[in-house]
Write a protein that holds these residues in place. Structure first.
Motif, PDB file in Angstrom:
ATOM      1  N   ASP A  94       0.833  -1.200   0.000  1.00 48.30           N
ATOM      2  CA  ASP A  94       0.000   0.000   0.000  1.00 48.30           C
ATOM      3  C   ASP A  94       0.867   1.250   0.000  1.00 48.30           C
ATOM      4  O   ASP A  94       2.098   1.161  -0.054  1.00 48.30           O
ATOM      5  N   HIS A  95       0.222   2.431   0.032  1.00 49.67           N
ATOM      6  CA  HIS A  95       0.977   3.675  -0.082  1.00 49.67           C
ATOM      7  C   HIS A  95       1.846   3.936   1.140  1.00 49.67           C
ATOM      8  O   HIS A  95       2.870   4.616   1.038  1.00 49.67           O
ATOM      9  N   HIS A  96       1.488   3.361   2.289  1.00 49.46           N
ATOM     10  CA  HIS A  96       2.347   3.510   3.466  1.00 49.46           C
ATOM     11  C   HIS A  96       3.675   2.782   3.240  1.00 49.46           C
ATOM     12  O   HIS A  96       4.757   3.331   3.521  1.00 49.46           O
ATOM     13  N   LEU A  98       4.913   2.034   0.359  1.00 53.04           N
ATOM     14  CA  LEU A  98       5.591   2.728  -0.733  1.00 53.04           C
ATOM     15  C   LEU A  98       6.401   3.907  -0.212  1.00 53.04           C
ATOM     16  O   LEU A  98       7.570   4.085  -0.590  1.00 53.04           O
ATOM     17  N   VAL A  99       5.804   4.705   0.652  1.00 50.85           N
ATOM     18  CA  VAL A  99       6.509   5.857   1.206  1.00 50.85           C
ATOM     19  C   VAL A  99       7.741   5.401   1.993  1.00 50.85           C
ATOM     20  O   VAL A  99       8.812   6.014   1.895  1.00 50.85           O
ATOM     21  N   ASP A 128      -3.725   2.593  -3.319  1.00 50.34           N
ATOM     22  CA  ASP A 128      -3.615   4.051  -3.120  1.00 50.34           C
ATOM     23  C   ASP A 128      -2.217   4.564  -3.468  1.00 50.34           C
ATOM     24  O   ASP A 128      -1.679   5.451  -2.805  1.00 50.34           O
ATOM     25  N   TRP A 129      -1.642   4.015  -4.540  1.00 52.01           N
ATOM     26  CA  TRP A 129      -0.287   4.392  -4.929  1.00 52.01           C
ATOM     27  C   TRP A 129      -0.143   5.896  -5.148  1.00 52.01           C
ATOM     28  O   TRP A 129       0.905   6.481  -4.849  1.00 52.01           O
ATOM     29  N   ASP A 130      -1.191   6.526  -5.664  1.00 54.46           N
ATOM     30  CA  ASP A 130      -1.110   7.949  -5.969  1.00 54.46           C
ATOM     31  C   ASP A 130      -0.917   8.788  -4.713  1.00 54.46           C
ATOM     32  O   ASP A 130      -0.242   9.826  -4.747  1.00 54.46           O
ATOM     33  N   LYS A 131      -1.485   8.332  -3.578  1.00 53.74           N
ATOM     34  CA  LYS A 131      -1.295   9.068  -2.327  1.00 53.74           C
ATOM     35  C   LYS A 131       0.176   9.051  -1.907  1.00 53.74           C
ATOM     36  O   LYS A 131       0.708  10.050  -1.416  1.00 53.74           O
ATOM     37  N   GLY A 132       0.824   7.907  -2.095  1.00 54.84           N
ATOM     38  CA  GLY A 132       2.239   7.798  -1.749  1.00 54.84           C
ATOM     39  C   GLY A 132       3.110   8.681  -2.628  1.00 54.84           C
ATOM     40  O   GLY A 132       4.015   9.375  -2.138  1.00 54.84           O
TER      41      GLY A 132
END
Length: 218
Positions: A94-96, A98-99, A128-132
């Motif tokens: 998830d984006h977490h 990813l970050v 939610d890749w875009d959020k990352g």
């Protein structure tokens, strides 16, 4: 740059840049084929300009293989191996996560005033890749980075245009699409016609006599 060991098989250029083409799983398989196509996109993909770039295309059309060819291309242009990284979205939940992966890489970046190249392959696998990506961009971590996001989703590139306004960078072209081999490219690759006959393929009324041939790798 620190990096999860699971990504190591796709970053063999860090251990031996000269052996990258023979050790990378995609390029090694490509070298065993009787014919290998080098996409014209290799000359268009970013070099020297930071930003958020996208590479779209259907599944199994050859996007991953193209990104590996791009790494080889960058190495030949004397980009330091440690300034290039490949991450697979299939290994990021998830984006977490990813970050965390991205900040770990940037926190340990050994090179100042050098443009870094980061490939995030199949980014749409990440929830939610875009959020990352937006978070990291707003934190200023892409100011010295050209990050190439790849995806097979038909709406992938249009989503990037809408979700990252003002964050894409100064390049004139930031979105790319990889298509299956055209009839002309197939003929050129196989050498099926003499050079004088190839010019006829540019004529508006020239129709291909058969289906196009796609590349063999994801």
């Amino acid at each position: 740059m620190l990096m999860d060991i699971r990504f190591s098989p796709h970053n063999t250029h860090l251990e031996s840049p000269d052996a990258f083409s023979s050790r990378d799983p995609h390029l090694a398989r490509l070298s065993k084929l009787p014919m290998a196509h080098a996409s014209s996109l290799l000359d268009d993909l970013p070099f020297g300009t930071p930003g958020i770039y996208t590479l779209g295309g259907g599944r199994q059309v050859g996007k991953t293989t193209l990104t590996k060819q791009w790494i080889s291309h960058l190495l030949k242009k004397k980009v330091p191996p440690e300034a290039i990284r490949y991450l697979s979205g299939e290994l990021i939940d998830d984006h977490h996560s990813l970050v965390r992966h991205l900040t770990d890489i940037f926190d340990d970046a050994p090179l100042d005033n050098v443009l870094h190249y980061l490939i995030l392959d199949e980014v749409t696998y990440i929830k939610d890749w875009d959020k990352g990506i937006k978070y990291v961009a707003d934190a200023g971590l892409f100011e010295q980075t050209a990050i190439l996001l790849t995806g097979s989703d038909i709406a992938f590139i249009s989503d990037a245009r809408m979700r990252f306004p003002g964050r894409r960078g100064p390049a004139d072209q930031v979105d790319f699409h990889l298509y299956p081999l055209s009839f002309r490219e197939t003929v050129l690759l196989k050498g099926l016609l003499p050079p004088e006959a190839l010019s006829e393929l540019n004529q508006p009324n020239c129709q291909p006599p058969g289906p196009v041939i796609t590349t063999l790798f994801k």
